[in-house]
Design a protein around this motif. Structure first.
Motif, short mmCIF file in Angstrom:
data_model
loop_
_atom_site.label_atom_id
_atom_site.label_comp_id
_atom_site.label_asym_id
_atom_site.label_seq_id
_atom_site.Cartn_x
_atom_site.Cartn_y
_atom_site.Cartn_z
N THR A 92 0.86 -1.19 0.00
CA THR A 92 0.00 0.00 0.00
C THR A 92 0.89 1.23 0.00
O THR A 92 1.84 1.31 0.79
N VAL A 93 0.57 2.19 -0.86
CA VAL A 93 1.28 3.46 -0.89
C VAL A 93 0.28 4.55 -0.53
O VAL A 93 -0.78 4.67 -1.16
N ILE A 94 0.58 5.32 0.50
CA ILE A 94 -0.25 6.44 0.93
C ILE A 94 0.37 7.72 0.39
O ILE A 94 1.50 8.07 0.74
N TRP A 95 -0.38 8.40 -0.46
CA TRP A 95 0.12 9.59 -1.16
C TRP A 95 -0.30 10.87 -0.45
O TRP A 95 -1.46 11.08 -0.16
N ILE A 96 0.69 11.72 -0.18
CA ILE A 96 0.48 13.08 0.30
C ILE A 96 0.84 14.01 -0.85
O ILE A 96 1.75 13.72 -1.64
N ASP A 97 0.14 15.13 -0.97
CA ASP A 97 0.37 15.98 -2.14
C ASP A 97 1.75 16.64 -2.14
O ASP A 97 2.51 16.49 -3.09
N GLU A 98 2.07 17.39 -1.08
CA GLU A 98 3.30 18.17 -1.15
C GLU A 98 3.90 18.38 0.23
O GLU A 98 3.24 18.19 1.26
N GLY A 99 5.18 18.79 0.22
CA GLY A 99 5.91 19.04 1.44
C GLY A 99 5.97 20.51 1.80
O GLY A 99 5.13 21.32 1.38
N LEU A 100 6.99 20.88 2.59
CA LEU A 100 7.10 22.23 3.12
C LEU A 100 7.63 23.21 2.07
O LEU A 100 8.31 22.84 1.12
N LYS A 101 7.32 24.47 2.30
CA LYS A 101 7.80 25.52 1.40
C LYS A 101 9.33 25.56 1.41
O LYS A 101 9.96 25.39 2.44
N ASN A 102 9.88 25.79 0.23
CA ASN A 102 11.33 25.99 0.05
C ASN A 102 12.16 24.76 0.42
O ASN A 102 13.33 24.89 0.76
N ASP A 103 11.56 23.58 0.32
CA ASP A 103 12.29 22.35 0.59
C ASP A 103 13.15 22.02 -0.63
O ASP A 103 12.63 21.81 -1.73
N HIS A 104 14.47 21.96 -0.43
CA HIS A 104 15.40 21.67 -1.53
C HIS A 104 15.10 20.35 -2.22
O HIS A 104 15.46 20.15 -3.38
N THR A 105 14.47 19.42 -1.50
CA THR A 105 14.28 18.07 -2.02
C THR A 105 13.00 17.90 -2.83
O THR A 105 12.70 16.79 -3.25
N ASP A 106 12.24 18.95 -3.01
CA ASP A 106 10.92 18.87 -3.65
C ASP A 106 9.95 18.05 -2.80
O ASP A 106 9.24 17.18 -3.30
N GLY A 107 9.91 18.32 -1.51
CA GLY A 107 8.85 17.78 -0.67
C GLY A 107 9.05 16.39 -0.12
O GLY A 107 8.11 15.60 -0.08
N HIS A 108 10.26 16.06 0.34
CA HIS A 108 10.47 14.74 0.93
C HIS A 108 9.53 14.50 2.11
O HIS A 108 9.33 15.37 2.96
N VAL A 109 9.03 13.27 2.18
CA VAL A 109 8.05 12.93 3.20
C VAL A 109 8.65 12.90 4.59
O VAL A 109 7.94 13.09 5.59
N ASP A 110 9.97 12.64 4.72
CA ASP A 110 10.54 12.54 6.07
C ASP A 110 10.64 13.88 6.77
O ASP A 110 11.07 13.95 7.92
N ASN A 111 10.19 14.95 6.10
CA ASN A 111 10.13 16.26 6.74
C ASN A 111 8.71 16.65 7.12
O ASN A 111 8.50 17.72 7.70
N ILE A 112 7.72 15.75 6.82
CA ILE A 112 6.33 16.15 7.08
C ILE A 112 5.48 15.08 7.78
O ILE A 112 4.52 15.43 8.47
N ALA A 113 5.79 13.79 7.61
CA ALA A 113 4.97 12.75 8.21
C ALA A 113 5.80 11.48 8.36
O ALA A 113 6.52 11.10 7.44
N ARG A 114 5.66 10.83 9.53
CA ARG A 114 6.49 9.66 9.82
C ARG A 114 5.68 8.57 10.51
O ARG A 114 4.91 8.84 11.43
N PHE A 115 5.90 7.33 10.09
CA PHE A 115 5.39 6.22 10.87
C PHE A 115 6.17 6.12 12.18
O PHE A 115 7.38 6.30 12.22
N VAL A 116 5.45 5.84 13.27
CA VAL A 116 6.09 5.65 14.57
C VAL A 116 5.77 4.28 15.16
O VAL A 116 6.35 3.88 16.17
N ALA A 117 4.85 3.56 14.54
CA ALA A 117 4.47 2.20 14.92
C ALA A 117 3.51 1.73 13.83
O ALA A 117 2.98 2.55 13.07
N PRO A 118 3.27 0.42 13.72
CA PRO A 118 2.27 -0.03 12.76
C PRO A 118 0.92 0.63 13.02
O PRO A 118 0.42 0.66 14.15
N GLY A 119 0.36 1.25 11.99
CA GLY A 119 -0.93 1.90 12.12
C GLY A 119 -0.91 3.26 12.78
O GLY A 119 -1.96 3.88 12.94
N ARG A 120 0.27 3.78 13.12
CA ARG A 120 0.38 5.09 13.78
C ARG A 120 1.33 5.99 13.01
O ARG A 120 2.45 5.57 12.67
#
Length: 341
Positions: free
Chosen positions: A191-219
């Motif tokens: 399963t791939v969960i898609w988020i539209d975009e990251g933070l403003k002025n992010d050099h990486t073009d919106g890497h997910v590790d700067n906006i949302a992270r798994f911390v446990a299964p289902g969390r």
């Protein structure tokens, strides 16, 4: 190491799984840091000390004699210092992603195109092979561009990512369907969960590790706006709303935990910067969280401590790593790569 050629399914452990080592690198090229290596080096040293105090093995790459000597002077025996060549320190993106095939370690290697052609540095394309060699881990290669910070794993076949990065024409020119097929092949994603975009002025073009992270299964953890002047308020609310509608590979509706965001943060040039508490690194017995001297950081650390009750949550300044202009642009997750047991 020899490449793994077969198509046996890959298992990608979650970051909270027990770790053998954490790989990182020492700032070494003054041209990449506006002539100031001491400021980012202080942040990297503080990160390594926090990891080492908690009992983690840190393997630190050092490019050149000056880098090796300065790292040794700053860290002593807090890290194993290893001579290596690299363009800059963003090993989350240029290093291998360690996974498992038939319960044996494998280093997943992808093409790099300098974050969409923006930061073409010598040895960034080869340092991942060198890390795999040093880790004595066979390589499985993939013929497409992918940075490690663009994907976050729950260890059970669910991946978080952003359209802004993976579907960007400056990477592979993928459709959503092509991207999901590639992630299934590379990581065993179900399963791939898609988020539209990251933070403003992010050099990486919106890497997910700067906006949302798994911390446990289902969390999953994401940020809330820090105040009415938060330049990412609309984006942060959209991220939470998207996650609250998502289900993972096991059919669970995600539990979404929001912590205070950094809010408006300007760098030394006065520009809005993509400062984020989400760029934490989960290690054995500790979570190291980037902080920036902002009003919400104490509340953010307290909230994350509740998320990780069995680990110490330690805030470490990351203002030097975030940098300004073309220098920096990331934080602790961006410069590390965990090697699971």
């Amino acid at each position: 190491m020899n490449a793994v050629a077969d198509k046996t399914p890959v298992v990608t452990p979650a970051e909270w799984a027990p770790q053998k080592a954490i790989w990182t690198a020492w700032p070494a090229d003054p041209d990449e840091w506006r002539g100031d290596l001491e400021t980012p080096r202080r942040d990297v040293a503080a990160l390594i000390r926090a990891l080492s105090i908690a009992g983690n093995k840190v393997r630190l790459l050092a490019n050149g004699e000056e880098a090796r000597n300065s790292a040794l002077a700053a860290l002593g025996n807090a890290a194993e210092i290893i001579p290596a060549k690299y363009g800059d320190i963003w090993l989350r993106d240029t290093g291998p992603i360690f996974a498992q095939i038939r319960n044996s370690a494998v280093a997943l290697r992808f093409k790099t195109n300098s974050w969409g052609g923006k930061y073409d540095l010598p040895d960034d394309a080869t340092v991942g092979d060198d890390v795999a060699e040093l880790a004595k881990t066979p390589i499985r290669r993939f013929d497409f561009v992918l940075e490690g910070g663009a994907v976050d794993h729950d260890g059970e076949g669910t991946i978080l990512t952003t359209r802004q990065t993976l579907l960007n024409p400056n990477r592979n020119g993928w459709t959503k369907e092509a991207a999901e097929q590639a992630l299934a092949e590379a990581f065993g994603a179900k399963t791939v969960i898609w988020i539209d975009e990251g933070l403003k002025n992010d050099h990486t073009d919106g890497h997910v590790d700067n906006i949302a992270r798994f911390v446990a299964p289902g969390r999953v953890v994401c940020q809330a706006p820090a105040g009415p002047d938060d330049p990412n308020a609309e984006t942060l609310n959209a991220i939470a709303a998207r996650l609250e509608t998502a289900t993972d590979a096991m059919g669970r509706k995600l539990e979404v935990i929001r912590i205070p965001g950094v809010g408006l943060y300007r760098n030394a040039l006065g520009d809005v910067s993509p400062a984020s508490h989400m760029n934490f690194i989960i290690a054995n017995d500790v979570v190291v969280v980037p902080i920036y001297g902002t009003a919400t950081e104490a509340d953010a650390l307290q909230a994350l401590q509740a998320v990780f009750p069995t680990r110490a949550v330690v805030g470490v300044s990351s203002r030097g790593l975030l940098g300004c202009g073309l220098a920096g642009g990331g934080s602790f997750h961006c410069i590390t790569q965990q090697e699971p047991l």
